[in-house]
Motif scaffolding. Structure first.
Motif, mmCIF file in Angstrom:
data_model
loop_
_atom_site.group_PDB
_atom_site.id
_atom_site.type_symbol
_atom_site.label_atom_id
_atom_site.label_comp_id
_atom_site.label_asym_id
_atom_site.label_seq_id
_atom_site.Cartn_x
_atom_site.Cartn_y
_atom_site.Cartn_z
ATOM 1 N N THR A 11 0.856 -1.192 0.000
ATOM 2 C CA THR A 11 0.000 0.000 0.000
ATOM 3 C C THR A 11 0.891 1.240 0.000
ATOM 4 N N ILE A 12 0.688 2.088 -1.009
ATOM 5 C CA ILE A 12 1.472 3.315 -1.158
ATOM 6 C C ILE A 12 0.571 4.499 -0.833
ATOM 7 N N THR A 13 1.039 5.386 0.038
ATOM 8 C CA THR A 13 0.259 6.547 0.474
ATOM 9 C C THR A 13 1.095 7.812 0.329
ATOM 10 N N THR A 14 0.472 8.861 -0.164
ATOM 11 C CA THR A 14 1.124 10.174 -0.222
ATOM 12 C C THR A 14 0.313 11.175 0.591
ATOM 13 N N THR A 15 1.027 12.046 1.303
ATOM 14 C CA THR A 15 0.380 13.146 2.036
ATOM 15 C C THR A 15 1.182 14.412 1.814
ATOM 16 N N ILE A 16 0.507 15.548 1.982
ATOM 17 C CA ILE A 16 1.147 16.844 1.776
ATOM 18 C C ILE A 16 0.425 17.867 2.634
ATOM 19 N N ASP A 17 1.076 18.969 2.964
ATOM 20 C CA ASP A 17 0.424 20.017 3.748
ATOM 21 C C ASP A 17 -0.856 20.479 3.068
ATOM 22 N N ARG A 18 -1.843 20.842 3.862
ATOM 23 C CA ARG A 18 -3.159 21.206 3.345
ATOM 24 C C ARG A 18 -3.083 22.331 2.317
ATOM 25 N N ASP A 19 -2.197 23.297 2.536
ATOM 26 C CA ASP A 19 -2.084 24.435 1.620
ATOM 27 C C ASP A 19 -1.597 24.024 0.237
ATOM 28 N N TRP A 20 -1.042 22.812 0.127
ATOM 29 C CA TRP A 20 -0.489 22.356 -1.154
ATOM 30 C C TRP A 20 -1.349 21.304 -1.830
ATOM 31 N N GLU A 21 -2.477 20.953 -1.227
ATOM 32 C CA GLU A 21 -3.297 19.864 -1.773
ATOM 33 C C GLU A 21 -3.867 20.182 -3.151
ATOM 34 N N ASP A 22 -4.145 21.458 -3.424
ATOM 35 C CA ASP A 22 -4.762 21.831 -4.696
ATOM 36 C C ASP A 22 -3.754 22.357 -5.708
ATOM 37 N N VAL A 23 -2.469 22.170 -5.457
ATOM 38 C CA VAL A 23 -1.445 22.640 -6.389
ATOM 39 C C VAL A 23 -1.448 21.776 -7.651
ATOM 40 N N ALA A 24 -1.541 22.438 -8.805
ATOM 41 C CA ALA A 24 -1.573 21.717 -10.076
ATOM 42 C C ALA A 24 -0.181 21.536 -10.661
ATOM 43 N N TYR A 25 0.719 22.458 -10.328
ATOM 44 C CA TYR A 25 2.104 22.396 -10.803
ATOM 45 C C TYR A 25 3.026 22.782 -9.658
ATOM 46 N N ALA A 26 4.168 22.145 -9.594
ATOM 47 C CA ALA A 26 5.144 22.488 -8.564
ATOM 48 C C ALA A 26 6.529 22.095 -9.042
ATOM 49 N N VAL A 27 7.529 22.874 -8.594
ATOM 50 C CA VAL A 27 8.912 22.561 -8.926
ATOM 51 C C VAL A 27 9.803 23.036 -7.787
ATOM 52 N N GLY A 28 10.771 22.211 -7.415
ATOM 53 C CA GLY A 28 11.669 22.559 -6.333
ATOM 54 C C GLY A 28 12.695 23.592 -6.739
ATOM 55 N N GLY A 29 13.097 24.421 -5.795
ATOM 56 C CA GLY A 29 14.109 25.430 -6.026
ATOM 57 C C GLY A 29 15.270 25.269 -5.072
ATOM 58 N N GLY A 30 15.924 26.388 -4.750
ATOM 59 C CA GLY A 30 17.037 26.383 -3.828
ATOM 60 C C GLY A 30 16.678 27.082 -2.532
ATOM 61 N N GLU A 31 17.597 27.883 -2.026
ATOM 62 C CA GLU A 31 17.388 28.543 -0.745
ATOM 63 C C GLU A 31 16.444 29.735 -0.874
ATOM 64 N N LEU A 32 15.746 30.020 0.211
ATOM 65 C CA LEU A 32 14.889 31.198 0.267
ATOM 66 C C LEU A 32 15.770 32.445 0.280
ATOM 67 N N LEU A 33 15.450 33.408 -0.581
ATOM 68 C CA LEU A 33 16.228 34.643 -0.697
ATOM 69 C C LEU A 33 15.606 35.790 0.082
ATOM 70 N N VAL A 34 14.281 35.871 0.039
ATOM 71 C CA VAL A 34 13.547 36.963 0.701
ATOM 72 C C VAL A 34 12.414 36.342 1.506
ATOM 73 N N GLU A 35 12.239 36.808 2.729
ATOM 74 C CA GLU A 35 11.156 36.338 3.588
ATOM 75 C C GLU A 35 10.531 37.537 4.278
ATOM 76 N N ASP A 36 9.184 37.632 4.214
ATOM 77 C CA ASP A 36 8.462 38.763 4.820
ATOM 78 C C ASP A 36 9.025 40.102 4.345
ATOM 79 N N GLY A 37 9.400 40.165 3.056
ATOM 80 C CA GLY A 37 9.847 41.424 2.464
ATOM 81 C C GLY A 37 11.281 41.804 2.765
ATOM 82 N N ARG A 38 12.041 40.946 3.448
ATOM 83 C CA ARG A 38 13.424 41.279 3.814
ATOM 84 C C ARG A 38 14.407 40.266 3.235
#
Length: 485
Positions: free
Chosen positions: A255-282
């Motif tokens: 049995t194979i199961t996948t789960t993801i955070d609720r905010d990402w359940e409806d994502v139709a496209y996604a791609v991984g990146g690198g490090e966060l550059l800006v957070e909260d405008g800084r």
């Protein structure tokens, strides 16, 4: 004779597209092009004491219009493709590529991206790096999705990798036809061939698969079109896992199961990146990427407070000194991003567009390899290709030219309909100019300053500015058939 010939050439040179030729301390040159109602291109050249010369290109995307972003990688995850190849791939599927940028960091030998990839709502490969997610409506988010792929089998329950190259340390790897037709691993493995009702996963699903065959001590196993392959390196670091999987027999179920955070359940496209550059405008700092402190070509994506998306590239070479990651973070903050993430850079950095009125896709930055690098995947901004209607806009090219006094430029007027699809120019084109003269479609520059060329046809009109430079600080000569000096 050679010296006279070079002097004559230099006197007549048209400085088309070479933003660096107008460089001076503190100098700044900007040009812009509206690609659609919701996607705009800007190109900027500037110099400062911190970064030296900077040639940057950026796309600004406003969600909710005719253009939508897609993650594209081709037919299989294994292998790499150029941006031009995938633009043709999308064209065959009925899309017009309005703009594009390279995306994920990846393994150069396999082309397998390090992070998660989702297309058309289907999970293509796993990973939990900082990720760009896109909803059905085209809204974009940046974050960590906390994706988990687990399996229950005779040995219990364990987390597994999905469509990744097999190593001694990454435990179980599950393969679907999205990976390729064969596993193509460099290590010998122990493989269970699985049959299931579906041959794909989503980011939130449960699926049962049945073992139909077992192969051991091989590196390559065919991936069935109607199922999966589960692999474990023969020389794995997890001896208990190997003991457990060897207890599996043909006919057993997993049995194979996948789960993801609720905010990402409806994502139709996604791609991984690198490090966060800006957070909260800084802008952030303290980056761990091995090239963080080097001035290199960079790619990044940021989101403004109003939801607009900024796609950014900066060149290295051809009159541009590149950027450190810290400088890139500060630039993304300057551009108004509340959040921004680093994408793959260096020779991978590439940004392309379809200019209004054109039917050909064009690279608008200067890739540091001298040509487009084959990469794992790209973020494309597309719209459905439609039959062009009557022309409603004229566009004049070149739109960002620089020229020496007395230099000549040949202009071309093109047309689009109300949807920015290439249309026929409505009749003969009439050209006029301020700051120089026109002979048909050929402009001859006057004295230094900013000249304007205007075009009109069938009741439509447009204009383009030309920078006339008396004394350029640098000059590079290119062959017409090559991209390097």
């Amino acid at each position: 004779m050679k010296r006279l010939a070079v002097r004559a050439l230099a006197a007549a040179l048209t400085l088309l597209g070479l933003l660096s030729v107008v460089s001076a301390a503190g100098a700044r040159r900007e040009s812009g092009l509206t690609l659609s109602d919701d996607l705009k291109l800007e190109r900027t050249y500037y110099q400062n004491n911190q970064d030296g010369a900077v040639k940057e290109q950026l796309l600004t995307y406003t969600p909710g219009g005719d253009v939508t972003p897609l993650v594209v990688y081709g037919d299989t995850l294994y292998g790499r493709s150029t941006m031009d190849y995938l633009e043709e791939y999308l064209s065959d599927q009925g899309y017009t590529a309005v703009g594009a940028v390279n995306a994920a960091f990846f393994d150069m030998s396999t082309g397998i991206p390090y992070g998660m990839v989702v297309t058309d709502g289907i999970l293509r490969t796993s990973g939990n790096v900082m990720t760009v997610g896109i909803s059905e409506d085209g809204d974009v988010t940046i974050g960590t999705p906390n994706l988990k792929v687990t399996m229950e089998y005779v040995g219990g329950e364990t987390e597994i990798s999905y469509n990744k190259a097999l190593t001694k340390s990454n435990g179980y790897c599950l393969y679907s036809p999205d990976y390729d037709y064969v596993t193509k691993n460099s290590l010998d493995g122990y493989y269970l061939i699985l049959e299931a009702d579906e041959n794909y996963l989503t980011t939130d699903c449960t699926l049962e698969a049945t073992v139909v065959d077992i192969e051991a001590d091989v590196s390559k196993v065919d991936i069935p079109e109607d199922g999966f392959v589960l692999g474990l390196a023969m020389d794995t670091d997890y001896s208990s896992a190997m003991a457990s999987v060897k207890k599996m027999e043909v006919g057993d179920t997993i049995t194979i199961t996948t789960t993801i955070d609720r905010d990402w359940e409806d994502v139709a496209y996604a791609v991984g990146g690198g490090e966060l550059l800006v957070e909260d405008g800084r802008a952030l700092s303290g980056f761990t990427l091995d090239t963080a402190e080097k001035q290199a070509a960079r790619s990044a994506l940021g989101i403004k407070s109003n939801g607009d998306v900024v796609v950014y590239t900066v060149d290295k070479g051809n009159g541009s000194d590149g950027m450190t990651l810290e400088a890139l973070a500060e630039r993304m903050e300057e551009l108004g991003c509340e959040t921004a993430v680093n994408l793959d850079g260096g020779g991978s950095t590439c940004l392309g567009v379809t200019q209004p009125g054109d039917t050909e896709f064009t690279t608008v930055n200067s890739p540091s390899d001298g040509k487009q690098r084959e990469c794992a995947n790209y973020l494309f901004f597309v719209r459905p290709t439609k039959r062009a209607g009557d022309a409603t806009r004229l566009h004049l090219y070149p739109y960002d030219a620089a020229v020496l006094p007395g230099g000549e430029l040949e202009f071309t007027a093109k047309a689009t309909d109300r949807n920015y699809m290439a249309a026929d120019v409505p009749g003969d084109v009439t050209y006029t100019a301020n700051g120089g003269t026109m002979d048909g479609d050929t402009f001859t520059a006057g004295k230094a300053g900013t000249a304007t060329v205007k075009a009109s046809a069938g009741g439509l009109s447009t204009s383009a500015s030309v920078l006339v430079v008396e004394t350029p600080t640098t000059l590079e000569i290119y062959r017409e058939d090559q991209e390097k000096p």
